[in-house]
Design an enzyme around this catalytic site. Structure first.
Site, PDB file in Angstrom:
ATOM      1  N   HIS A   1     -11.288  -4.989   8.255  1.00  0.00           N
ATOM      2  CA  HIS A   1     -11.968  -4.721   6.990  1.00  0.00           C
ATOM      3  C   HIS A   1     -13.168  -3.794   7.158  1.00  0.00           C
ATOM      4  CE1 HIS A   1      -9.545  -8.105   5.731  1.00  0.00           C
ATOM      5  NE2 HIS A   1      -9.991  -8.037   4.500  1.00  0.00           N
TER       6      HIS A   1
ATOM      7  N   GLU B   1       0.816  -1.219   0.000  1.00  0.00           N
ATOM      8  CA  GLU B   1       0.000   0.000   0.000  1.00  0.00           C
ATOM      9  C   GLU B   1       0.845   1.262   0.000  1.00  0.00           C
ATOM     10  OE1 GLU B   1      -0.490  -2.605   2.010  1.00  0.00           O
ATOM     11  OE2 GLU B   1      -2.448  -3.380   1.379  1.00  0.00           O
TER      12      GLU B   1
END
Lengths: 326, 367
Positions: free
Chosen positions: A129, A60
């Site tokens: 999540h 990321e």
């Protein structure tokens, strides 16, 4: 005219911009051949090629870091972070670089970057999540933070985000991805950034929310309407910079305000809005401003997530409290 | 058992510390017309460096990071770049920046606390100094991707230090560029120190260059105090990048002869005797000796160069010190392309309460 859901609207906007502007590129994990884990980029690599819809290595930091270099060199990258819980390795690049490249160079370089990332809970997802990082991002000078709450606003706001000459964090509420369908015309018409949308007019109180929580907030407004209470509902949509005048104008008429957000309470954006109301709208208030938010707890795993997420009942209770106050 | 990979790291050096050729030299190394501009750039960098420290010591400049002893790396690499390439420096690469066209007064403005110092009049595509460690590798990899996507014959060149090689950004950026076969050159100036942490405590690898191997990238080590060697490997790496051969990592081995910054006192953690010893490897003497051997240099030219560099630096200092102060509004006016309405009231407030000394004095020292 086709009715589509929010994730399809995201796809439609991305396709529109890829076709319209060859500087637009998408990058992220699993966005190409797989079309994204939520299918937001389905079919786009096939249509626009692997050079413009890029399956990146799994990192990321570098997804956002390389997107900054691309943006500064004339591309218009739209980076996808697969879940906002995995955005944190890229915070350094967002805060130290994307948000301040224009300012650091006094306008010589700019960073027209969009980072799309799903956020929020309510889909029984695994650990990490279901995050709601909007306040962290909104605290960063130089970043725009946008969260759509319907297919039409997802389409129009994403077009605006991609066309904006500065970095935009585009947070997509996962719970809304397939919650409902709506007619969306693929006309390339962007919606304005930096403004709230008033979703329904009302006279007794103002409900302010954004993202997936507008689902509960609207349901609460329905429940209140059944009791003869008229609630105005505002979708903040662009969380930073905040369109305070729209909220102030509404509260000036209703005198009461409940702010609803899924993110944890302390130093959340509800605090910012409430503080601004205290500074600039105090004399129109007939009752103390109420916040209905996620708790200052770690976002629980799926079995407790609905104990954490603000419910219609909590919103209605807060609304009643403002109505009973005077 | 079978061997699936082997690697070797070449160490490139053409001139010994006295400037003696160790073997056949690249063509450019016989050509004073090519070498003298690079010698001049190294000399100018050192003159600027000394002046910047003096300005800081007298309260006319903020904290400054000296490049003393590392001049050959920035000059050798930047001299191999094309104007349309893009530079992604750390905060210690004014040698490269001066070659790229960044002006000394711009650098002084930056270190003097003024963002206008990064609004380069030339080198418009070059990134400003990167203070967060190693992040620029990712930016450079992304820029290189943009060049490749548009089929432009441009390359991105980034610099970081030995400490920066410990950051994930370094490996991630290298890895992305390798997968993309992007035209990227990463120059790792291994000056043996990350503030007070020595090379030995930074990494257990025998070389920094071999860190490239993990990303499938060619890694080469070069004597960073040998301008000829640095320039040669940079030219080769950039030619490879432009030809679609992907990224290269160059580890340029050098020594930080100065403190980390003017806010640092290196005598607290390293032996001055070792530093003294390192002076016998410094890059300017080496190249000067080589130029003398070519019959292209002598005391008169050296004196003329010293005068010229002093004049250039002094003129830049004058330009820096006479720069009008930044306006209070500037901190709002470049945050976004257009100031959002929500910020207008804050801008007004800042203007209303701006002290008479708005913009501060040049320097505004914090270190």
């Amino acid at each position: 005219m086709a009715e589509i859901n929010l994730v399809e609207a995201v796809n439609l906007a991305l396709a529109h911009e890829l076709a319209r502007d060859e500087a637009v590129v998408l990058l992220g994990e699993d966005i190409g051949a797989n079309g994204g884990v939520f299918r937001a980029t389905a079919g786009l690599q096939q249509r626009f090629g692997a050079g413009r819809v890029v399956d990146t290595p799994l990192a990321e930091t570098a997804i956002v870091g390389t997107a900054i270099g691309m943006a500064a060199m004339g591309l218009k990258p739209v980076a996808e972070i697969q879940f906002s819980g995995f955005l944190y390795p890229a915070i350094d690049h967002l805060v130290n670089h994307a948000a301040r490249l224009r300012n650091r160079t006094r306008g010589r370089l700019a960073c027209p970057l969009v980072v799309r990332t799903p956020c929020g809970g309510g889909i029984h997802a695994p650990e990490h999540h279901s995050e709601s990082p909007e306040a962290m991002l909104a605290h960063t000078p130089g970043l725009r933070v946008v969260m759509p709450s319907s297919p039409a606003r997802a389409y129009g706001l994403l077009l605006a985000a991609i066309r904006d000459p500065d970095p935009v964090m585009f947070l997509e509420p996962t719970r809304m991805y397939r919650l409902f369908r709506q007619e969306v015309v693929d006309d390339g018409e962007a919606l304005p950034l930096d403004v709230c949308f008033t979703l329904r007019g009302g006279t007794d109180l103002t409900l302010v929310s954004w993202g997936a929580m507008l689902h509960e907030t609207q349901a609460a407004a329905d429940a209140l309407a059944a009791e003869g209470i008229s609630a105005e509902v505002i979708d903040v949509a662009t969380l930073k910079p905040l369109d305070l005048p729209t909220i102030l104008e509404s509260v000036a008429r209703t005198g009461r305000c409940v702010i609803v957000h899924e993110a944890a309470r302390t130093a959340g954006l509800g605090a910012e809005i409430a503080a601004s109301l205290a500074e600039e709208g105090l004399y129109s208030l007939l009752a103390p401003v109420q916040r209905v938010t996620g708790y200052d707890t770690v976002m629980p795993l799926s079995r407790l997530e609905y104990q954490y997420l603000p419910s219609v009942e909590r919103i209605v209770a807060a609304a009643r409290k403002t109505l009973e106050a005077s | 058992m079978s061997t699936v990979a082997r690697f070797q790291i070449d160490h490139v050096r053409f001139l010994d510390p006295h400037g003696e050729a160790l073997g056949p030299l690249p063509d450019f190394a016989h050509d004073p017309a090519r070498l003298i501009p690079m010698y001049r750039a190294m000399y100018l960098t050192r003159s600027f460096d000394a002046k910047a420290i003096a300005l800081q010591r007298t309260g006319k400049l903020g904290t400054f990071a000296s490049a003393l002893g590392q001049e050959a790396i920035g000059v050798g690499v930047a001299s191999a770049m094309l104007p349309e390439d893009a530079l992604f420096p750390s905060y210690r690469e004014h040698a490269a920046q001066l070659v790229r066209g960044v002006r000394i007064e711009e650098s002084l403005r930056y270190w003097g606390g003024d963002e206008r110092g990064s609004d380069f009049a030339d080198a418009r595509h070059d990134f400003p100094n990167c203070v967060p460690i190693g992040t620029q590798v990712c930016h450079a990899a992304g820029a290189a991707y943009a060049f490749r996507l548009r089929s432009e014959a441009r390359a991105a060149v980034c610099f970081l230090g030995d400490g920066g090689s410990s950051k994930g950004d370094f490996y991630e950026g290298l890895n992305f560029a390798a997968v993309w076969k992007a035209p990227l050159l990463v120059v790792l100036s291994n000056n043996q120190w990350a503030i007070s942490v020595p090379r030995s405590a930074q990494s257990a690898t025998a070389t920094m260059a071999q860190k490239a191997i993990a990303a499938g990238v060619e890694g080469v080590q070069v004597d960073g105090n040998d301008l000829v060697a640095v320039h040669h490997v940079a030219r080769e790496a950039l030619a490879k990048a432009r030809a679609g051969g992907g990224p290269t990592l160059i580890e340029a081995v050098t020594y930080r002869l100065g403190d980390h910054t003017t806010a640092d006192d290196a005598s607290r953690y390293r032996d001055p005797a070792v530093v003294q010893e390192q002076w016998s490897f410094e890059p300017l003497t080496r190249l000067r000796n080589h130029l003398v051997k070519l019959g292209a240099w002598g005391p008169e030219k050296e004196e003329a160069l010293a005068r010229e560099c002093a004049d250039t630096v002094n003129a830049a200092v004058e330009a820096y010190l006479s720069t009008p102060p930044p306006t209070t509004a500037a901190m709002f006016d470049h945050l976004f392309a257009t100031l959002p309405a929500a910020l207008a009231a804050q801008r007004d407030e800042a203007l209303r309460f701006a002290p008479r000394t708005a913009g501060g004095q040049p320097g505004g020292d914090h270190g």
